[in-house]
Design a protein around this motif. Structure first.
Motif, PDB file in Angstrom:
ATOM      1  N   ILE A  52       0.794  -1.112  -0.125  1.00 34.02           N
ATOM      2  CA  ILE A  52      -0.014   0.144  -0.005  1.00 34.02           C
ATOM      3  C   ILE A  52       0.933   1.338   0.044  1.00 34.02           C
ATOM      4  O   ILE A  52       2.042   1.258   0.562  1.00 34.02           O
ATOM      5  CB  ILE A  52      -1.060   0.152   1.157  1.00 34.02           C
ATOM      6  CG1 ILE A  52      -0.305   0.087   2.414  1.00 34.02           C
ATOM      7  CG2 ILE A  52      -1.733  -1.227   1.251  1.00 34.02           C
ATOM      8  CD1 ILE A  52      -1.158   0.281   3.922  1.00 34.02           C
ATOM      9  N   LYS A  53       0.501   2.511  -0.376  1.00 34.22           N
ATOM     10  CA  LYS A  53       1.200   3.555  -0.533  1.00 34.22           C
ATOM     11  C   LYS A  53       0.738   4.461   0.359  1.00 34.22           C
ATOM     12  O   LYS A  53       1.737   5.419   1.085  1.00 34.22           O
ATOM     13  CB  LYS A  53       0.857   4.338  -1.960  1.00 34.22           C
ATOM     14  CG  LYS A  53       1.542   3.435  -3.272  1.00 34.22           C
ATOM     15  CD  LYS A  53       1.625   4.266  -4.414  1.00 34.22           C
ATOM     16  CE  LYS A  53       2.639   3.764  -5.576  1.00 34.22           C
ATOM     17  NZ  LYS A  53       2.519   4.754  -6.615  1.00 34.22           N
ATOM     18  N   TYR A  54      -0.401   4.615   0.854  1.00 37.42           N
ATOM     19  CA  TYR A  54      -0.833   5.623   1.922  1.00 37.42           C
ATOM     20  C   TYR A  54      -2.129   4.874   2.741  1.00 37.42           C
ATOM     21  O   TYR A  54      -2.600   3.958   2.522  1.00 37.42           O
ATOM     22  CB  TYR A  54      -1.378   6.782   1.135  1.00 37.42           C
ATOM     23  CG  TYR A  54      -0.438   7.510   0.172  1.00 37.42           C
ATOM     24  CD1 TYR A  54       0.624   8.283   0.748  1.00 37.42           C
ATOM     25  CD2 TYR A  54      -0.714   7.208  -1.170  1.00 37.42           C
ATOM     26  CE1 TYR A  54       1.429   9.105  -0.140  1.00 37.42           C
ATOM     27  CE2 TYR A  54       0.469   7.863  -2.119  1.00 37.42           C
ATOM     28  CZ  TYR A  54       1.315   8.667  -1.434  1.00 37.42           C
ATOM     29  OH  TYR A  54       2.328   9.353  -2.379  1.00 37.42           O
ATOM     30  N   VAL A  55      -2.016   5.686   3.874  1.00 32.80           N
ATOM     31  CA  VAL A  55      -2.919   4.997   4.999  1.00 32.80           C
ATOM     32  C   VAL A  55      -4.215   5.914   5.393  1.00 32.80           C
ATOM     33  O   VAL A  55      -3.774   7.255   5.429  1.00 32.80           O
ATOM     34  CB  VAL A  55      -2.093   4.647   6.263  1.00 32.80           C
ATOM     35  CG1 VAL A  55      -3.272   4.005   7.388  1.00 32.80           C
ATOM     36  CG2 VAL A  55      -0.940   3.595   5.804  1.00 32.80           C
ATOM     37  N   GLY A  56      -5.187   5.443   5.239  1.00 35.38           N
ATOM     38  CA  GLY A  56      -6.510   6.300   5.632  1.00 35.38           C
ATOM     39  C   GLY A  56      -7.180   5.819   6.802  1.00 35.38           C
ATOM     40  O   GLY A  56      -7.036   4.603   7.372  1.00 35.38           O
ATOM     41  N   LEU A  57      -8.179   6.442   7.432  1.00 34.30           N
ATOM     42  CA  LEU A  57      -9.136   5.893   8.399  1.00 34.30           C
ATOM     43  C   LEU A  57     -10.390   6.590   8.013  1.00 34.30           C
ATOM     44  O   LEU A  57     -10.643   7.507   7.494  1.00 34.30           O
ATOM     45  CB  LEU A  57      -8.769   6.507   9.748  1.00 34.30           C
ATOM     46  CG  LEU A  57      -7.449   6.198  10.381  1.00 34.30           C
ATOM     47  CD1 LEU A  57      -7.205   7.105  11.674  1.00 34.30           C
ATOM     48  CD2 LEU A  57      -7.561   4.407  10.845  1.00 34.30           C
ATOM     49  N   SER A  58     -11.572   5.817   8.500  1.00 36.88           N
ATOM     50  CA  SER A  58     -12.888   6.089   8.258  1.00 36.88           C
ATOM     51  C   SER A  58     -13.646   6.013   9.522  1.00 36.88           C
ATOM     52  O   SER A  58     -13.591   5.189  10.202  1.00 36.88           O
ATOM     53  CB  SER A  58     -13.487   5.217   7.203  1.00 36.88           C
ATOM     54  OG  SER A  58     -14.790   5.341   6.907  1.00 36.88           O
ATOM     55  N   GLU A  59     -14.296   7.064   9.722  1.00 36.93           N
ATOM     56  CA  GLU A  59     -15.141   7.233  10.923  1.00 36.93           C
ATOM     57  C   GLU A  59     -14.546   7.076  12.345  1.00 36.93           C
ATOM     58  O   GLU A  59     -14.815   5.851  13.087  1.00 36.93           O
ATOM     59  CB  GLU A  59     -16.384   6.107  10.958  1.00 36.93           C
ATOM     60  CG  GLU A  59     -17.354   6.271  10.012  1.00 36.93           C
ATOM     61  CD  GLU A  59     -18.274   7.585  10.504  1.00 36.93           C
ATOM     62  OE1 GLU A  59     -18.392   7.899  11.368  1.00 36.93           O
ATOM     63  OE2 GLU A  59     -19.021   8.065   9.352  1.00 36.93           O
ATOM     64  N   ALA A  60     -13.248   7.548  12.420  1.00 37.22           N
ATOM     65  CA  ALA A  60     -12.196   7.434  13.606  1.00 37.22           C
ATOM     66  C   ALA A  60     -12.622   8.666  14.326  1.00 37.22           C
ATOM     67  O   ALA A  60     -12.812   9.743  14.111  1.00 37.22           O
ATOM     68  CB  ALA A  60     -10.781   7.222  13.070  1.00 37.22           C
TER      69      ALA A  60
END
Length: 347
Positions: free
Chosen positions: A157-165
């Protein structure tokens, strides 16, 4: 036609790690059936290809959509597009949805298995942006992020994200490895993240990706307000049922009147409001119709000043919106409940 060909969707940076995407993304969830019936595979592939031809390069999916079939569909579409020009986002973490709520797993072992399986379904060597779809409140976020950091180092993976954090989870996650984007529900009738989440993202240099920027389709056109399909899951959504729906329709009428004033469609004005929230904001509306896709792209041509944004906000006061933004059994998985235990608290 000439004007359409001349118009170019601008590129913007998400986060501070160099991730560049089209200012408008495309949410693929609905192609395999979410709010309504899934479209035929060839139609879904065609819509993704048309979106790319019109300048959208940022596509969003998840392993839970379908489930799993959405990633397969997106992967087939990618085979017919130049991979290096696509920014692909997918997600992990939701094991399933039960009557009691969302089942989430954020353990390092699960993170890795999900990533490997998504890579196979998508038929790609790497994922541009990999989100934790919902936060596992029983696993310290440091452990989840530690594995995601390894996947970045391995090039999967290149980049990291969060959802509903939650704010605390975002801050702690970002301390382990930079968070590039936070995906949240944000629209004219869902603005609860503006007080804490948005300022925090801007403090840390994190991009914001609003999902359901048209209010789960509420601002998507007169048809939704006049006759919600009986087979739609929205038929049981708190904001689309009974007296709540009747009262919320008043808000739609206000937006419809404003759209006439601004010389655009109602969905274009609603989406333009989201687009104007900042250069770090990239909404990902989805659709199964080319006509709606064109309408969404047209929202980028709507120019709004500060006083215009206020007039639109005032037309849909957040206190006037009736009903919860999510289903009751999904409430506990939203950002306000998404803290994880301290790392040293888990034996």
């Amino acid at each position: 036609m000439a004007e359409e060909q001349m118009f170019q969707i601008p590129k913007v940076k998400l986060g501070t790690q160099g991730f560049e995407v089209s200012k408008l993304g495309f949410g693929c969830m609905g192609l395999t059936g979410a709010y309504n019936a899934p479209v035929p595979e060839d139609v879904g592939i065609s819509i993704i290809k048309v979106a790319f031809s019109k300048g959208i390069t940022f596509f969003d999916t998840s392993d839970v959509y379908g489930p799993k079939t959405n990633e397969v569909l997106v992967g087939k579409a990618l085979k017919q597009l130049p991979r290096e020009k696509i920014q692909l986002a997918t997600k992990f973490g939701i094991v399933g949805v039960q009557p009691t709520g969302v089942v989430v797993n954020g353990t390092p072992e699960y993170v890795r298995v999900c990533c490997e399986e998504s890579l196979k379904r998508l038929g790609v060597e790497y994922i541009d942006l990999y989100y934790q779809h919902r936060v596992d409140t029983s696993t310290p976020i440091e452990e989840t992020m530690g594995e995601l950091k390894k996947l970045v180092e391995e090039g999967k993976i290149k980049y990291v994200g969060l959802s509903e954090a939650s704010p605390d989870t975002i801050r702690r996650a970002h301390a382990v490895h930079p968070i590039t984007a936070v995906q949240m529900e944000w629209s004219l009738w869902t603005r609860d993240l503006e007080e804490e989440i948005i300022p925090l993202c801007r403090e840390l240099g994190i991009g914001i990706v609003p999902y359901s920027p048209l209010g789960r389709g509420f601002f998507g056109g007169k048809a939704v307000v006049e006759s919600l399909p009986a087979n739609s899951v929205l038929a049981s959504h708190p904001r689309f049922t009974g007296e709540n729906f009747d009262k919320n329709k008043i808000l739609y009428t206000r937006m419809e009147n404003l759209a006439a004033k601004y010389g655009c469609t109602t969905p274009q004005l609603a989406l333009a409001w989201v687009l104007h929230q900042g250069d770090d904001v990239v909404p990902i509306p989805g659709t199964t119709k080319i006509k709606n896709l064109d309408d969404n792209i047209g929202s980028l041509k709507v120019k709004l000043m500060e006083e215009d944004l206020k007039e639109i906000s005032d037309a849909v006061p957040i206190t006037a919106v009736e009903g919860s933004r999510t289903y009751d059994n999904m409430l506990q998985s939203t950002w306000k409940f998404a803290n994880t235990p301290p790392k040293d608290a888990v034996v």
